[in-house]
Design a protein around this motif. Structure first.
Motif, mmCIF file in Angstrom:
data_model
loop_
_atom_site.group_PDB
_atom_site.id
_atom_site.type_symbol
_atom_site.label_atom_id
_atom_site.label_comp_id
_atom_site.label_asym_id
_atom_site.label_seq_id
_atom_site.Cartn_x
_atom_site.Cartn_y
_atom_site.Cartn_z
ATOM 1 N N ALA A 1 0.829 -1.203 0.000
ATOM 2 C CA ALA A 1 0.000 0.000 0.000
ATOM 3 C C ALA A 1 0.866 1.257 0.000
ATOM 4 O O ALA A 1 0.590 2.215 -0.734
ATOM 5 C CB ALA A 1 -0.933 -0.005 1.211
ATOM 6 N N ILE A 2 1.924 1.260 0.783
ATOM 7 C CA ILE A 2 2.816 2.425 0.862
ATOM 8 C C ILE A 2 3.518 2.654 -0.472
ATOM 9 O O ILE A 2 3.582 3.783 -0.976
ATOM 10 C CB ILE A 2 3.828 2.250 2.015
ATOM 11 N N VAL A 3 4.042 1.588 -1.061
ATOM 12 C CA VAL A 3 4.753 1.718 -2.336
ATOM 13 C C VAL A 3 3.786 2.111 -3.450
ATOM 14 O O VAL A 3 4.121 2.938 -4.307
ATOM 15 C CB VAL A 3 5.508 0.414 -2.679
ATOM 16 N N ALA A 4 2.570 1.562 -3.451
ATOM 17 C CA ALA A 4 1.590 1.923 -4.478
ATOM 18 C C ALA A 4 1.194 3.389 -4.358
ATOM 19 O O ALA A 4 1.052 4.084 -5.373
ATOM 20 C CB ALA A 4 0.360 1.027 -4.367
ATOM 21 N N PHE A 5 1.038 3.891 -3.142
ATOM 22 C CA PHE A 5 0.736 5.305 -2.945
ATOM 23 C C PHE A 5 1.878 6.173 -3.471
ATOM 24 O O PHE A 5 1.652 7.141 -4.187
ATOM 25 C CB PHE A 5 0.495 5.586 -1.455
ATOM 26 N N TRP A 6 3.095 5.801 -3.127
ATOM 27 C CA TRP A 6 4.270 6.557 -3.555
ATOM 28 C C TRP A 6 4.383 6.562 -5.083
ATOM 29 O O TRP A 6 4.613 7.598 -5.692
ATOM 30 C CB TRP A 6 5.516 5.957 -2.913
ATOM 31 N N ARG A 7 4.220 5.391 -5.699
ATOM 32 C CA ARG A 7 4.334 5.336 -7.160
ATOM 33 C C ARG A 7 3.156 6.027 -7.840
ATOM 34 O O ARG A 7 3.293 6.564 -8.935
ATOM 35 C CB ARG A 7 4.463 3.892 -7.632
ATOM 36 N N GLY A 8 1.995 6.043 -7.207
ATOM 37 C CA GLY A 8 0.864 6.792 -7.752
ATOM 38 C C GLY A 8 1.159 8.282 -7.793
ATOM 39 O O GLY A 8 0.814 8.971 -8.766
ATOM 40 N N THR A 9 1.810 8.786 -6.748
ATOM 41 C CA THR A 9 2.181 10.207 -6.750
ATOM 42 C C THR A 9 3.212 10.497 -7.828
ATOM 43 O O THR A 9 3.162 11.536 -8.484
ATOM 44 C CB THR A 9 2.732 10.648 -5.383
ATOM 45 N N MET B 1 -3.280 -2.202 -4.414
ATOM 46 C CA MET B 1 -2.419 -1.443 -5.316
ATOM 47 C C MET B 1 -3.208 -0.386 -6.070
ATOM 48 O O MET B 1 -2.761 0.766 -6.192
ATOM 49 C CB MET B 1 -1.721 -2.376 -6.316
ATOM 50 N N LEU B 2 -4.370 -0.762 -6.590
ATOM 51 C CA LEU B 2 -5.165 0.174 -7.378
ATOM 52 C C LEU B 2 -5.688 1.318 -6.516
ATOM 53 O O LEU B 2 -5.566 2.488 -6.891
ATOM 54 C CB LEU B 2 -6.324 -0.559 -8.058
ATOM 55 N N ALA B 3 -6.239 0.993 -5.370
ATOM 56 C CA ALA B 3 -6.804 2.036 -4.512
ATOM 57 C C ALA B 3 -5.722 2.991 -4.018
ATOM 58 O O ALA B 3 -5.885 4.218 -4.099
ATOM 59 C CB ALA B 3 -7.522 1.392 -3.328
ATOM 60 N N CYS B 4 -4.631 2.461 -3.517
ATOM 61 C CA CYS B 4 -3.572 3.321 -2.986
ATOM 62 C C CYS B 4 -2.865 4.093 -4.098
ATOM 63 O O CYS B 4 -2.481 5.248 -3.898
ATOM 64 C CB CYS B 4 -2.572 2.498 -2.182
ATOM 65 N N GLY B 5 -2.711 3.489 -5.255
ATOM 66 C CA GLY B 5 -2.100 4.199 -6.383
ATOM 67 C C GLY B 5 -2.963 5.356 -6.855
ATOM 68 O O GLY B 5 -2.460 6.453 -7.110
ATOM 69 N N LEU B 6 -4.275 5.146 -6.943
ATOM 70 C CA LEU B 6 -5.174 6.214 -7.358
ATOM 71 C C LEU B 6 -5.288 7.311 -6.300
ATOM 72 O O LEU B 6 -5.355 8.498 -6.635
ATOM 73 C CB LEU B 6 -6.551 5.658 -7.704
ATOM 74 N N VAL B 7 -5.266 6.926 -5.035
ATOM 75 C CA VAL B 7 -5.289 7.929 -3.958
ATOM 76 C C VAL B 7 -3.991 8.742 -3.993
ATOM 77 O O VAL B 7 -4.010 9.965 -3.813
ATOM 78 C CB VAL B 7 -5.508 7.264 -2.594
ATOM 79 N N GLY B 8 -2.877 8.072 -4.232
ATOM 80 C CA GLY B 8 -1.612 8.790 -4.343
ATOM 81 C C GLY B 8 -1.580 9.734 -5.524
ATOM 82 O O GLY B 8 -1.083 10.857 -5.435
ATOM 83 N N ALA B 9 -2.149 9.318 -6.636
ATOM 84 C CA ALA B 9 -2.213 10.190 -7.814
ATOM 85 C C ALA B 9 -3.106 11.385 -7.551
ATOM 86 O O ALA B 9 -2.797 12.511 -7.952
ATOM 87 C CB ALA B 9 -2.730 9.398 -9.018
ATOM 88 N N ARG B 10 -4.203 11.144 -6.857
ATOM 89 C CA ARG B 10 -5.098 12.252 -6.537
ATOM 90 C C ARG B 10 -4.451 13.218 -5.553
ATOM 91 O O ARG B 10 -4.611 14.434 -5.670
ATOM 92 C CB ARG B 10 -6.409 11.713 -5.974
#
Length: 145
Positions: free
Chosen positions: A73-81, A132-141
């Motif tokens: 979750a942490i890595v997906a958020f970071w990569r989403g940003t 991965m999808l949820a945290c990546g999209l939250v990070g992008a947002r």
């Protein structure tokens, strides 16, 4: 006249993100288990039964089983940003990175770890994909704000 410039799909960042989303959680979980086994090995002066019992107890601990999901979750958020900074619409690049990471995760589980493709493993892969999808999209947002 308004000049239009095309932004290409950031394939390099998407591939790099998918690799990092798989390697960092697995690598950290391996490092914890190997490090714990080494510490127990020194404490028991190399007793194989004690080392095996300690590592088996670690593998069944709830915090250790949750550790890769939290790191994922942490890595997906970071990569989403990061992907949001590279692509104008961030959602397609995040979805692409998640799909590639999921494929890589399944291939690694089957090829390297001989994981059975049963219902429990399929549920674990589905949870990984949703995380991965949820945290990546939250990070992008979050990066867009």
């Amino acid at each position: 006249m308004v000049a239009q410039h095309r932004q290409s799909f950031p394939w390099g960042a998407v591939i790099w993100s998918s690799i990092l989303m798989v390697v960092i959680p697995l690598g950290f979980a391996f490092a914890v288990s190997v490090g714990y086994g080494v510490v127990v090995g020194f404490q028991t002066r190399g007793d194989p039964e004690a080392i095996h019992a300690a590592v088996t107890a670690l593998a069944s601990a709830a915090w250790y089983r949750a550790l890769p999901k939290v790191l994922l979750a942490i890595v997906a958020f970071w990569r989403g940003t990061r992907l949001a900074r590279l692509a104008a619409p961030a959602a397609p690049s995040v979805v692409g990175a998640v799909l590639l990471a999921l494929v890589l995760l399944v291939v690694l589980a089957v090829a390297l770890f001989s994981a059975p493709l049963n219902g429990e493993q399929a549920l674990s892969f589905a949870v990984d994909a949703v995380v991965m999808l949820a945290c990546g999209l939250v990070g992008a947002r979050a990066a867009r704000r």
